[in-house]
Design a protein around this motif. Structure first.
Motif: not given
Length: 615
Positions: A412-416, A477-480, A484-491, A499-506
């Motif tokens: 699912g790399t492309r979809e991610a 989205f649930r799996q991302l 740890g590739l996405l996080a819920v905001d603090h608002l 998240t910081g881990a998103s960059r390598a996938v992008l």
């Protein structure tokens, strides 16, 4: 040790110890301290009850059992009294006169095991009572309550190190079914058990089948599960359904009743008398489904709960393990079922962020939630993953949903990358984050009012994911979030951020493997119980089933006369053995597990009459 084995057989009706029981019993009977970690249903109580009786017989004194809940100690005392043990408790349910009489009986050596809450134990009055009495053993049950990081923290447990300081020659045994390595170390430190021996049994509950399904109208999925596996013409099996909110508890219980499932609601916001009444109904009556928050459960010693279901995600693996462990305490097959979706992940993240806990506690809570998400999303054996959390290695069990029906995985790399890029571009265009529903509309090319309002139909990610449906994108989205590739905001709005881990996938430096979404399918057997793995009468002949029903009817009447839950007379497993083997003499009854000397004396002739009624 031979005397301990005699007590096991004569009092409790079992021919041999199981697993680590023999080693623990021998160690404690000889005066050693220990910490015992043993799964629910593994026989923890016998590990202190038998040494307590053996030491009392040698004139060393009675056992003090520290127990956190009134319901728990009352159940255990009632069960011990049924087998002829002189057990009692001191708690707020007693009148002043009753408490005084119990204290005097204890001082006179007329009680073998005295159950007490930690709050009462720490009073100067009770400690002075101990000073005047002969004490043979201290047992600290539910010892994980000492952990400040745990889900059942009780501040009074921290003070229990005073037992070692004030009574250094009296052995102590601490017991729990739920503790990872950090919690075990905390128990040892706070209870001053540094020199104690640690007995670590397997955390595995092989009789429980674990199943986690994707949410798609969870209430209907729950009903389908109950009807297909836990309901027949005679009603439904006993079960527990956990919900996160009080409102959801009440609505779910009301709805289940309209669907023919006998359900009761239970949560901490109810009047104490109502909670007590419903708890007693659940314990004493057959086929009750309790819909509850986590306020219900600890202290419920009902052995024939055939399923535990979760309509909301628990907070941790420990919580999940403890709650599911309330199923199948009698060792016969049971189910642990949970419906889980993206909303659960968002909700739990928000609860952590919005809590008043300090940052260290929030980090730990997040790590515990991440471990639970890993269990939910694993494509491998759930039991292997669950046991690994507690530091135990294992092989695929063949008895969980992922073993029985291995999920498909896909690259699912492309979809991610599409999803992560959409999060980035909406944030950049609007200056704030959005939730999964809006992001999915953009990816699928849906020109909703909100999409056009923010001009998100002009983004390069608009429509790039039209090949996937909404449920498939929600699974992505649930799996991302779980990975740890996405996080819920603090608002507190449930919006998703990178998240910081998103960059390598992008950047295409990391591959993402996802579980393939499978559309939930209604069971073909809904409305009729399947050839149930959880039915204690499975494999019985028609004649044996008729005998089983007669035994159950006799047990119900006897329990009513005694004023106790039916399982305190005999467990289902014992009745099943009676139904299958049809003992014809008192000597043959002695060979049935669960029939000790006291019960043989009280019920032997009646059992033979019931068993022989149709023979």
């Amino acid at each position: 040790m031979s005397r301990c084995l005699e007590i096991l057989n004569e009092v409790f009706g079992y021919p041999a110890f199981r697993g680590l029981q023999a080693d623990v019993v021998e160690h404690v009977a000889q005066g050693g301290d220990c910490l015992v970690l043993m799964p629910t249903g593994g026989g923890k109580s016998l590990c202190y009850q038998i040494p307590a009786l053996e030491r009392m017989q040698r004139g060393l004194g009675a056992a003090i059992v520290v127990s956190p809940l009134i319901a728990l100690m009352q159940d255990q005392v009632a069960a011990l009294q049924e087998v002829g043990v002189r057990a009692a408790y001191l708690n707020s349910a007693l009148t002043g006169q009753q408490a005084f009489q119990t204290e005097r009986a204890f001082e006179r050596g007329e009680i073998d095991l005295l159950y007490v809450a930690p709050e009462r134990l720490m009073t100067s009055r009770f400690l002075e009572l101990l000073d005047r009495s002969k004490i043979g053993l201290f047992a600290i049950d539910e010892a994980h309550c000492v952990s400040q990081w745990g889900h059942d923290f009780r501040p009074e447990y921290i003070q229990l190190s005073v037992l070692h300081e004030r009574f250094p020659s009296v052995p102590r045994i601490a017991l729990t079914a739920t503790a990872d390595e950090a919690t075990r170390n905390e128990i040892i430190e706070r209870l001053a058990l540094d020199a104690a021996r640690v007995f670590l049994a397997s955390f595995d509950r092989p009789n429980i089948r674990y199943r986690i399904v994707e949410k798609d109208n969870a209430r209907s999925q729950l009903l389908d599960f109950i009807r297909s596996e836990h309901q027949n013409d005679g009603g439904n099996d006993a079960g527990i359904v956990y919900c996160l909110s009080r409102r959801k508890v009440e609505e779910t219980a009301e709805w289940l009743n309209t669907q023919g499932v006998r359900a009761l609601a239970y949560h901490a916001g109810m009047d104490a008398d109502i909670r007590q009444t419903r708890q007693e109904q659940f314990k004493r009556e057959d086929g009750v489904v309790m819909v509850a928050t986590i306020a219900f459960g600890m202290g419920i010693d009902k052995p024939d709960v055939r399923f535990v279901a979760h309509l909301d995600l628990p907070k941790s693996v420990e919580g999940y393990y403890q709650e599911t462990g309330r199923a199948g305490r009698d060792g016969t097959p049971a189910n642990a079922w949970m419906a889980y979706g993206l909303g659960d992940v968002v909700q739990q993240r928000k609860m952590i962020d919005e809590s008043d806990a300090d940052e260290a506690h929030k980090r730990l809570s997040t790590a515990k939630l991440d471990a639970l998400l890993g269990l939910c999303e694993t494509a491998g054996c759930r039991r292997v993953r669950l046991l690994a959390y507690f530091g135990e290695g294992s092989q695929p069990c063949g008895n969980c949903d992922t073993c029985l029906n291995p999920p498909d995985t896909w690259d699912g790399t492309r979809e991610a990358q599409m999803a992560l890029s959409c999060v980035y571009r909406t944030m950049r265009a609007s200056g704030f984050s959005f939730g999964a529903g809006h992001l999915i509309d953009i990816l699928r090319g849906n020109k909703t009012e909100r999409v056009t309002q923010h001009a998100h139909d002009q983004l390069t990610t608009f429509g790039v994911g039209a090949a996937l449906g909404e449920p498939e994108w929600r699974a992505v989205f649930r799996q991302l979030v779980a990975y740890g590739l996405l996080a819920v905001d603090h608002l507190g709005h449930g919006a998703l951020v990178l998240t910081g881990a998103s960059r390598a996938v992008l950047k295409g430096e990391e591959q993402v493997t996802l579980r393939r979404y499978v559309k939930p399918v209604r069971s073909r057997q809904a409305g009729a119980k399947s050839a149930s793995r959880t039915d204690p009468t499975s494999g019985m002949s028609a004649h044996q089933r008729a005998r089983w029903e007669r035994l159950r009817a006799w047990r119900a009447e006897t329990a009513k006369d005694d004023g106790v839950p039916a399982y305190l007379i005999f467990h289902d497993a014992t009745l099943a053995e009676l139904a299958r083997n049809a003992p014809a003499t008192i000597g043959e009854l002695r060979g049935i597990p669960g029939i000790g000397a006291r019960k043989l004396e009280r019920f032997g002739e009646a059992l033979l009459d019931v068993v022989s009624a149709m023979d």
